[in-house]
Design a protein around this motif. Structure first.
Motif, PDB file in Angstrom:
ATOM      1  N   PHE A  88       0.858  -1.181   0.000  1.00  0.00           N
ATOM      2  CA  PHE A  88       0.000   0.000   0.000  1.00  0.00           C
ATOM      3  C   PHE A  88       0.901   1.239   0.000  1.00  0.00           C
ATOM      4  CE2 PHE A  88      -2.427  -3.427   1.741  1.00  0.00           C
ATOM      5  CZ  PHE A  88      -3.762  -3.188   1.436  1.00  0.00           C
ATOM      6  N   PRO A  89       0.970   1.992  -1.110  1.00  0.00           N
ATOM      7  CA  PRO A  89       1.878   3.144  -1.171  1.00  0.00           C
ATOM      8  C   PRO A  89       1.359   4.399  -0.494  1.00  0.00           C
ATOM      9  CG  PRO A  89       0.772   2.870  -3.267  1.00  0.00           C
ATOM     10  CD  PRO A  89       0.349   1.709  -2.414  1.00  0.00           C
ATOM     11  N   GLY A  90       0.145   4.360   0.097  1.00  0.00           N
ATOM     12  CA  GLY A  90      -0.374   5.528   0.786  1.00  0.00           C
ATOM     13  C   GLY A  90      -1.756   5.244   1.343  1.00  0.00           C
ATOM     14  N   PHE A  91      -2.223   6.120   2.219  1.00  0.00           N
ATOM     15  CA  PHE A  91      -3.468   5.884   2.947  1.00  0.00           C
ATOM     16  C   PHE A  91      -4.708   6.115   2.081  1.00  0.00           C
ATOM     17  CE2 PHE A  91      -6.986   7.716   5.468  1.00  0.00           C
ATOM     18  CZ  PHE A  91      -7.286   6.605   6.244  1.00  0.00           C
ATOM     19  N   HIS A  92      -5.690   5.229   2.267  1.00  0.00           N
ATOM     20  CA  HIS A  92      -7.014   5.377   1.672  1.00  0.00           C
ATOM     21  C   HIS A  92      -8.021   4.795   2.659  1.00  0.00           C
ATOM     22  CE1 HIS A  92     -10.456   4.357  -1.017  1.00  0.00           C
ATOM     23  NE2 HIS A  92     -10.095   5.470  -1.620  1.00  0.00           N
ATOM     24  N   TYR A  93      -9.247   5.307   2.642  1.00  0.00           N
ATOM     25  CA  TYR A  93     -10.256   4.874   3.612  1.00  0.00           C
ATOM     26  C   TYR A  93     -10.605   3.393   3.478  1.00  0.00           C
ATOM     27  CZ  TYR A  93     -11.506   9.260   5.905  1.00  0.00           C
ATOM     28  OH  TYR A  93     -11.495  10.388   6.679  1.00  0.00           O
ATOM     29  N   TRP A  94     -10.334   2.770   2.339  1.00  0.00           N
ATOM     30  CA  TRP A  94     -10.625   1.350   2.173  1.00  0.00           C
ATOM     31  C   TRP A  94      -9.427   0.454   2.514  1.00  0.00           C
ATOM     32  CZ3 TRP A  94     -13.779   0.860  -3.055  1.00  0.00           C
ATOM     33  CH2 TRP A  94     -15.047   1.435  -2.867  1.00  0.00           C
ATOM     34  N   ASP A  95      -8.330   1.039   2.919  1.00  0.00           N
ATOM     35  CA  ASP A  95      -7.137   0.233   3.188  1.00  0.00           C
ATOM     36  C   ASP A  95      -7.368  -0.807   4.275  1.00  0.00           C
ATOM     37  OD1 ASP A  95      -5.720   1.562   1.292  1.00  0.00           O
ATOM     38  OD2 ASP A  95      -4.480   2.730   2.663  1.00  0.00           O
ATOM     39  N   LEU A  96      -8.010  -0.404   5.368  1.00  0.00           N
ATOM     40  CA  LEU A  96      -8.108  -1.313   6.515  1.00  0.00           C
ATOM     41  C   LEU A  96      -8.852  -2.603   6.183  1.00  0.00           C
ATOM     42  CD1 LEU A  96      -7.384  -1.791   9.434  1.00  0.00           C
ATOM     43  CD2 LEU A  96      -9.481  -0.612  10.114  1.00  0.00           C
ATOM     44  N   PRO A  97     -10.040  -2.566   5.564  1.00  0.00           N
ATOM     45  CA  PRO A  97     -10.672  -3.849   5.216  1.00  0.00           C
ATOM     46  C   PRO A  97      -9.847  -4.663   4.230  1.00  0.00           C
ATOM     47  CG  PRO A  97     -11.912  -1.993   4.294  1.00  0.00           C
ATOM     48  CD  PRO A  97     -10.934  -1.428   5.268  1.00  0.00           C
ATOM     49  N   LEU A  98      -9.132  -4.008   3.323  1.00  0.00           N
ATOM     50  CA  LEU A  98      -8.263  -4.741   2.403  1.00  0.00           C
ATOM     51  C   LEU A  98      -7.117  -5.415   3.156  1.00  0.00           C
ATOM     52  CD1 LEU A  98      -8.160  -2.220  -0.563  1.00  0.00           C
ATOM     53  CD2 LEU A  98      -8.980  -4.579  -0.694  1.00  0.00           C
ATOM     54  N   ILE A  99      -6.575  -4.711   4.127  1.00  0.00           N
ATOM     55  CA  ILE A  99      -5.509  -5.293   4.944  1.00  0.00           C
ATOM     56  C   ILE A  99      -6.035  -6.498   5.713  1.00  0.00           C
ATOM     57  CG2 ILE A  99      -4.011  -4.886   6.941  1.00  0.00           C
ATOM     58  CD1 ILE A  99      -3.658  -2.013   5.939  1.00  0.00           C
ATOM     59  N   TRP A 100      -7.249  -6.396   6.253  1.00  0.00           N
ATOM     60  CA  TRP A 100      -7.837  -7.527   6.982  1.00  0.00           C
ATOM     61  C   TRP A 100      -7.984  -8.748   6.078  1.00  0.00           C
ATOM     62  CZ3 TRP A 100     -12.233  -4.267   9.637  1.00  0.00           C
ATOM     63  CH2 TRP A 100     -11.697  -3.630  10.761  1.00  0.00           C
ATOM     64  N   VAL A 101      -8.422  -8.533   4.831  1.00  0.00           N
ATOM     65  CA  VAL A 101      -8.555  -9.649   3.895  1.00  0.00           C
ATOM     66  C   VAL A 101      -7.183 -10.268   3.613  1.00  0.00           C
ATOM     67  CG1 VAL A 101      -9.125 -10.257   1.507  1.00  0.00           C
ATOM     68  CG2 VAL A 101     -10.692  -8.841   2.835  1.00  0.00           C
ATOM     69  N   CYS A 102      -6.179  -9.427   3.446  1.00  0.00           N
ATOM     70  CA  CYS A 102      -4.820  -9.934   3.200  1.00  0.00           C
ATOM     71  C   CYS A 102      -4.319 -10.744   4.389  1.00  0.00           C
ATOM     72  CB  CYS A 102      -3.871  -8.776   2.910  1.00  0.00           C
ATOM     73  SG  CYS A 102      -4.156  -7.957   1.317  1.00  0.00           S
ATOM     74  N   LYS A 103      -4.528 -10.213   5.584  1.00  0.00           N
ATOM     75  CA  LYS A 103      -4.047 -10.923   6.773  1.00  0.00           C
ATOM     76  C   LYS A 103      -4.791 -12.251   6.954  1.00  0.00           C
ATOM     77  CE  LYS A 103      -1.729  -8.832   9.566  1.00  0.00           C
ATOM     78  NZ  LYS A 103      -0.257  -8.712   9.764  1.00  0.00           N
ATOM     79  N   TRP A 104      -6.079 -12.240   6.646  1.00  0.00           N
ATOM     80  CA  TRP A 104      -6.878 -13.469   6.714  1.00  0.00           C
ATOM     81  C   TRP A 104      -6.308 -14.511   5.754  1.00  0.00           C
ATOM     82  CZ3 TRP A 104     -12.419 -14.239   4.449  1.00  0.00           C
ATOM     83  CH2 TRP A 104     -12.949 -15.435   4.922  1.00  0.00           C
ATOM     84  N   GLY A 105      -5.834 -14.057   4.600  1.00  0.00           N
ATOM     85  CA  GLY A 105      -5.241 -14.957   3.627  1.00  0.00           C
ATOM     86  C   GLY A 105      -3.761 -15.202   3.836  1.00  0.00           C
ATOM     87  N   LYS A 106      -3.235 -14.785   5.004  1.00  0.00           N
ATOM     88  CA  LYS A 106      -1.816 -14.983   5.375  1.00  0.00           C
ATOM     89  C   LYS A 106      -0.870 -14.283   4.388  1.00  0.00           C
ATOM     90  CE  LYS A 106      -2.803 -19.377   7.669  1.00  0.00           C
ATOM     91  NZ  LYS A 106      -3.036 -18.684   8.945  1.00  0.00           N
ATOM     92  N   VAL A 107      -1.286 -13.103   3.930  1.00  0.00           N
ATOM     93  CA  VAL A 107      -0.462 -12.286   3.043  1.00  0.00           C
ATOM     94  C   VAL A 107       0.180 -11.168   3.861  1.00  0.00           C
ATOM     95  CG1 VAL A 107      -0.501 -10.689   1.086  1.00  0.00           C
ATOM     96  CG2 VAL A 107      -1.866 -12.782   1.027  1.00  0.00           C
ATOM     97  N   ALA A 108       1.483 -11.031   3.769  1.00  0.00           N
ATOM     98  CA  ALA A 108       2.191  -9.966   4.480  1.00  0.00           C
ATOM     99  C   ALA A 108       1.818  -8.603   3.875  1.00  0.00           C
ATOM    100  CB  ALA A 108       3.695 -10.183   4.398  1.00  0.00           C
TER     101      ALA A 108
END
Length: 355
Positions: A88-108
């Motif tokens: 993620f090269p910068g902040f966006h209001y949708w970043d957090l749910p995207l990060i949660w999906v990545c973490k759920w999928g064991k993506v750094a």
């Protein structure tokens, strides 16, 4: 770079030049890049667009009806493509749910922090909470200045690994580096107009400035608060987002770029000033001294008296003006996105190698 990489740059304007410059130079062999449908700076790599939003009403509708489908799509991509790292090269209001999906999928998750702390006038609780939560959820943080890292992490126990990679040059099409001294300086303030950026300090300085040291001041950028144009015949206000062409024209038409900031983690305006090789007056605050050396700007304390003295100095000293211009021309030649992207790629690769 080998392996699957996800990149999300969903902001329309914020960090757009940074994201485009970095993404274009990342040595990605196998990646999925997602940009907002309304992105303002193009990139040369192949990417997919996502319908985000342009105002509060669209934010509500898109977050309710489009974001869930996008999250499901990313979850499927992670499972199907064996993605190893998301950037993620910068902040966006949708970043957090995207990060949660990545973490759920064991993506750094690797996250570039542009403003780890909110400035005066940016006290929206939602912005503050989402930004802080996104930063804390990341596996690796990239900061643009050492000052920014220290301020963001000073009260954080067990912080994740972090790196410092500077902001690259903002090379706008048609940007000239030709600047000549004039004792009657044309002054430019460029960028978002926030309370922390010291506009009042600059205006107070010009109230008592001699008429023969400045021809006019242009204040150009989107106001972040109820900023009113001063009732002064030599002060112009362009109170909105600017196109690249408008920024280029303003840099060509003015002699001096002024950053009278009261606080700053870093500044994309400095990167733009370097690309234009336009002499700058900067207050010595925050991370600005990490972006420019002592001889690459005229430095002032964050008060009206020092700012006025700096304007007077450059008005009456063409040799100093030319010397700064020459230093910026050299810096411009030595700064490029390639080594910055290589450092970022090295971080991403380190997480891919753990898969």
């Amino acid at each position: 770079m080998n392996g699957k990489v996800l990149i999300f740059h969903l902001s329309r304007y914020g960090y757009a030049d940074y994201a485009a410059g970095l993404i274009d130079h990342l040595p990605i062999e196998d990646g999925l890049i997602y940009l907002s449908k309304y992105h303002s700076v193009p990139i040369s790599k192949a990417f997919q667009t996502i319908t985000t939003y342009r105002n509060g009403f669209e934010f509500l509708l898109s977050s309710l009806f489009l974001l869930p489908g996008f999250l499901r799509k990313i979850h499927r991509e992670i499972r199907k493509q064996q993605v190893g790292v998301a950037y993620f090269p910068g902040f966006h209001y949708w970043d957090l749910p995207l990060i949660w999906v990545c973490k759920w999928g064991k993506v750094a998750v690797v996250y570039t922090v542009h403003d780890g702390i909110l400035h005066e006038g940016e006290n929206h609780w939602s912005h503050r909470w989402l930004q802080k939560a996104s930063i804390r959820a990341a596996d690796h943080l990239i900061f643009l200045t050492r000052y920014m890292r220290e301020e963001t992490l000073k009260s954080w126990k067990n912080a994740p690994p972090s790196s410092i990679i500077a902001h690259g040059p903002i090379q706008l099409p048609g940007l000239s580096t030709l600047h000549r001294h004039s004792p009657n300086l044309k002054l430019l303030f460029l960028g978002r107009i926030g309370q922390y950026k010291g506009i009042k300090l600059l205006l107070n300085a010009l109230e008592v400035a001699e008429n023969d040291i400045w021809e006019h001041l242009t204040i150009a950028g989107q106001p972040l608060y109820d900023f009113k144009k001063p009732d002064h015949p030599k002060i112009n206000l362009i109170g909105r987002w600017l196109s690249e062409g408008e920024m280029v024209s303003l840099l060509h038409e003015h002699d001096l770029l002024i950053l009278p900031y009261q606080s700053a983690t870093q500044s994309g305006v400095v990167a733009l000033g370097i690309a234009a090789a336009i002499p700058m007056i900067c207050t010595k605050v925050g991370g600005l001294p990490e972006q420019l050396a002592e001889n690459e700007a005229v430095w002032a304390a964050p008060n009206s008296t020092d700012i006025l003295e700096a304007i007077r100095f450059l008005s009456k000293n063409p040799a100093a003006y030319d010397a700064i211009h020459q230093q910026l021309l050299k810096k411009r030649e030595n700064v490029s996105w390639h080594p910055l992207a290589q450092k970022t790629a090295s971080i991403l690769s380190s997480y891919l190698s753990r898969q």
